[in-house]
Design a protein around this motif. Structure first.
Motif, mmCIF file in Angstrom:
data_model
loop_
_atom_site.group_PDB
_atom_site.id
_atom_site.type_symbol
_atom_site.label_atom_id
_atom_site.label_comp_id
_atom_site.label_asym_id
_atom_site.label_seq_id
_atom_site.Cartn_x
_atom_site.Cartn_y
_atom_site.Cartn_z
ATOM 1 N N GLY A 173 -35.367 33.306 9.850
ATOM 2 C CA GLY A 173 -36.000 34.343 10.704
ATOM 3 C C GLY A 173 -35.189 35.313 11.289
ATOM 4 N N ASP A 174 -34.075 35.669 10.763
ATOM 5 C CA ASP A 174 -33.097 36.679 11.123
ATOM 6 C C ASP A 174 -32.562 37.683 10.119
ATOM 7 N N ASP A 175 -31.683 38.381 10.397
ATOM 8 C CA ASP A 175 -31.241 39.390 9.439
ATOM 9 C C ASP A 175 -29.804 38.868 8.916
ATOM 10 N N ARG A 176 -29.303 37.606 8.681
ATOM 11 C CA ARG A 176 -28.176 37.111 8.055
ATOM 12 C C ARG A 176 -28.395 37.223 6.687
ATOM 13 N N SER A 177 -27.301 37.880 5.867
ATOM 14 C CA SER A 177 -27.427 38.294 4.616
ATOM 15 C C SER A 177 -26.862 36.995 3.728
ATOM 16 N N ASP A 178 -27.137 37.445 2.545
ATOM 17 C CA ASP A 178 -26.515 36.006 1.366
ATOM 18 C C ASP A 178 -25.133 36.132 1.552
ATOM 19 N N GLU A 179 -24.513 36.984 1.735
ATOM 20 C CA GLU A 179 -22.833 37.333 1.875
ATOM 21 C C GLU A 179 -22.433 36.534 3.197
ATOM 22 N N ASP A 180 -23.156 36.689 4.164
ATOM 23 C CA ASP A 180 -22.832 35.893 5.427
ATOM 24 C C ASP A 180 -22.821 34.333 5.189
ATOM 25 N N GLN A 181 -23.730 34.047 4.318
ATOM 26 C CA GLN A 181 -24.086 32.567 4.131
ATOM 27 C C GLN A 181 -22.889 32.083 3.014
ATOM 28 N N ILE A 182 -22.758 32.757 2.274
ATOM 29 C CA ILE A 182 -21.885 32.554 0.868
ATOM 30 C C ILE A 182 -20.559 32.484 1.316
ATOM 31 N N GLY A 183 -20.145 33.805 1.839
ATOM 32 C CA GLY A 183 -18.740 34.315 2.120
ATOM 33 C C GLY A 183 -18.055 35.078 1.210
ATOM 34 N N ALA A 184 -19.003 35.743 0.258
ATOM 35 C CA ALA A 184 -18.676 36.566 -0.881
ATOM 36 C C ALA A 184 -19.802 37.384 -1.233
ATOM 37 N N SER A 185 -19.289 38.553 -1.624
ATOM 38 C CA SER A 185 -20.395 39.629 -1.927
ATOM 39 C C SER A 185 -21.158 39.037 -3.597
ATOM 40 N N TYR A 186 -22.114 39.840 -4.048
ATOM 41 C CA TYR A 186 -22.427 39.362 -5.128
ATOM 42 C C TYR A 186 -21.727 40.049 -6.065
ATOM 43 N N GLU A 187 -21.121 41.211 -5.822
ATOM 44 C CA GLU A 187 -20.134 41.763 -6.828
ATOM 45 C C GLU A 187 -19.022 40.913 -7.094
ATOM 46 N N GLU A 188 -18.481 40.478 -5.909
ATOM 47 C CA GLU A 188 -17.086 39.413 -6.010
ATOM 48 C C GLU A 188 -17.519 38.021 -6.801
ATOM 49 N N LEU A 189 -18.882 37.680 -6.519
ATOM 50 C CA LEU A 189 -19.023 36.643 -7.144
ATOM 51 C C LEU A 189 -19.508 36.669 -8.797
ATOM 52 N N GLU A 190 -20.049 37.952 -9.121
ATOM 53 C CA GLU A 190 -20.066 38.282 -10.506
ATOM 54 C C GLU A 190 -18.588 38.165 -11.134
ATOM 55 N N TRP A 191 -17.551 38.738 -10.626
ATOM 56 C CA TRP A 191 -16.323 38.686 -11.143
ATOM 57 C C TRP A 191 -15.901 37.258 -11.278
ATOM 58 N N GLU A 196 -9.534 33.328 -2.939
ATOM 59 C CA GLU A 196 -10.606 32.677 -1.882
ATOM 60 C C GLU A 196 -12.034 33.058 -2.675
ATOM 61 N N VAL A 197 -12.203 34.030 -3.321
ATOM 62 C CA VAL A 197 -13.586 34.526 -4.026
ATOM 63 C C VAL A 197 -13.789 33.285 -4.750
ATOM 64 N N PHE A 198 -12.866 33.215 -6.150
ATOM 65 C CA PHE A 198 -12.968 32.102 -6.828
ATOM 66 C C PHE A 198 -13.216 30.710 -6.491
#
Length: 268
Positions: A201-219, A239-241
């Motif tokens: 119900g707010d604007d929190r992003s996936d990155e806020d919840q996961i702690g990494a961007s999708y580009e980082e997670l793809e890597w 950290e991302v890995f």
């Protein structure tokens, strides 16, 4: 961490559209139902379904939704229905349904546990709604999960947005989703919006919840496929890995088939 492999957008678009059309024909289905969130994954999925020429119903299902999500969802449905005559939209406000459910169940041990359970409940209520429409229209529910969400970090709700009939973009990374969506002319407000599950119900992003961007997670997903270990990295890469590996390990129950307790023949 930037990975941009060669990507034949139009050829991949045509491949997915043909695959969807063939699947629907074999299933003797009359069309597709897609939940529209205002995000890029659902925008791309619905556009691919629309290109089959089969009836494609885009369903918006707000539950105490942030206004920006609702606006983008409506913009996309309008754009798509003007572009393709086989596309129609439906707006089902599930806020009162969710509120009534929330009033009938006990709270969890902590507020965080309760909030997480209720977030998943929102997704499951939407799944039920999509299958209702699929049932009355003899249609297929098309999933909107991408490769990193579905097979990398498991960032979806089991039997919620993970409850679908087909997954047309589940072999595309988020970067590839963006490239293909831009190629197809998806509206800019969706292309530039931060990815979010919209379940709180707010604007929190996936990155806020996961702690990494999708580009980082793809890597990280690519490095894991290469057999790399956390000890081989340092700083932000480590950290991302580690974030990727933690989500991937904890969410294997979503990605693997449901365990079946096999009964020995001598006991039957």
């Amino acid at each position: 961490m930037d990975i941009h492999p060669k990507f034949e957008a139009q050829a991949i678009n045509d491949h997915i559209v043909n695959w969807l059309g063939e699947y629907a024909a074999n299933a003797k289905s009359k069309g597709f139902v897609v939940g529209i969130s205002g995000g890029i994954d659902s925008a791309l999925t619905s556009t691919l379904c629309a290109q089959t020429g089969l009836p494609t119903l885009c369903v918006e299902m707000p539950i105490h939704q942030a206004e920006s999500h609702v606006t983008r969802a409506k913009e996309h449905i309008k754009w798509l229905s003007e572009k393709y005559s086989n596309v129609s939209g439906a707006d089902v406000d599930l806020t009162s349904t969710f509120t009534h459910f929330k009033e009938q169940v006990p709270e969890g041990a902590t507020q965080a546990i309760t909030d997480h359970a209720l977030a998943n409940t929102r997704s499951r209520i939407r799944m039920i709604t999509l299958y209702y429409f699929a049932g009355i229209h003899n249609a297929i529910v098309a999933g909107t999960g991408n490769k990193v969400e579905d097979f990398g970090v498991g960032f979806y709700t089991k039997y919620g947005d993970g409850g679908v009939d087909v997954s047309p973009i589940a072999d595309l990374t988020k970067t590839e989703v963006r490239i293909l969506a831009r190629h197809l002319g998806v509206t800019n407000s969706i292309l530039v919006a931060k990815p979010t599950d919209g379940l709180f119900g707010d604007d929190r992003s996936d990155e806020d919840q996961i702690g990494a961007s999708y580009e980082e997670l793809e890597w990280a997903m690519q490095q894991d496929a290469f057999g790399k270990q956390s000890t081989e990295f340092s700083g932000r890469e480590k950290e991302v890995f580690d974030i990727y590996k933690r989500f991937n390990t904890n969410n294997q129950h979503k990605m693997l088939p449901i365990p079946i307790c096999k009964i020995p023949l001598k006991l039957k």
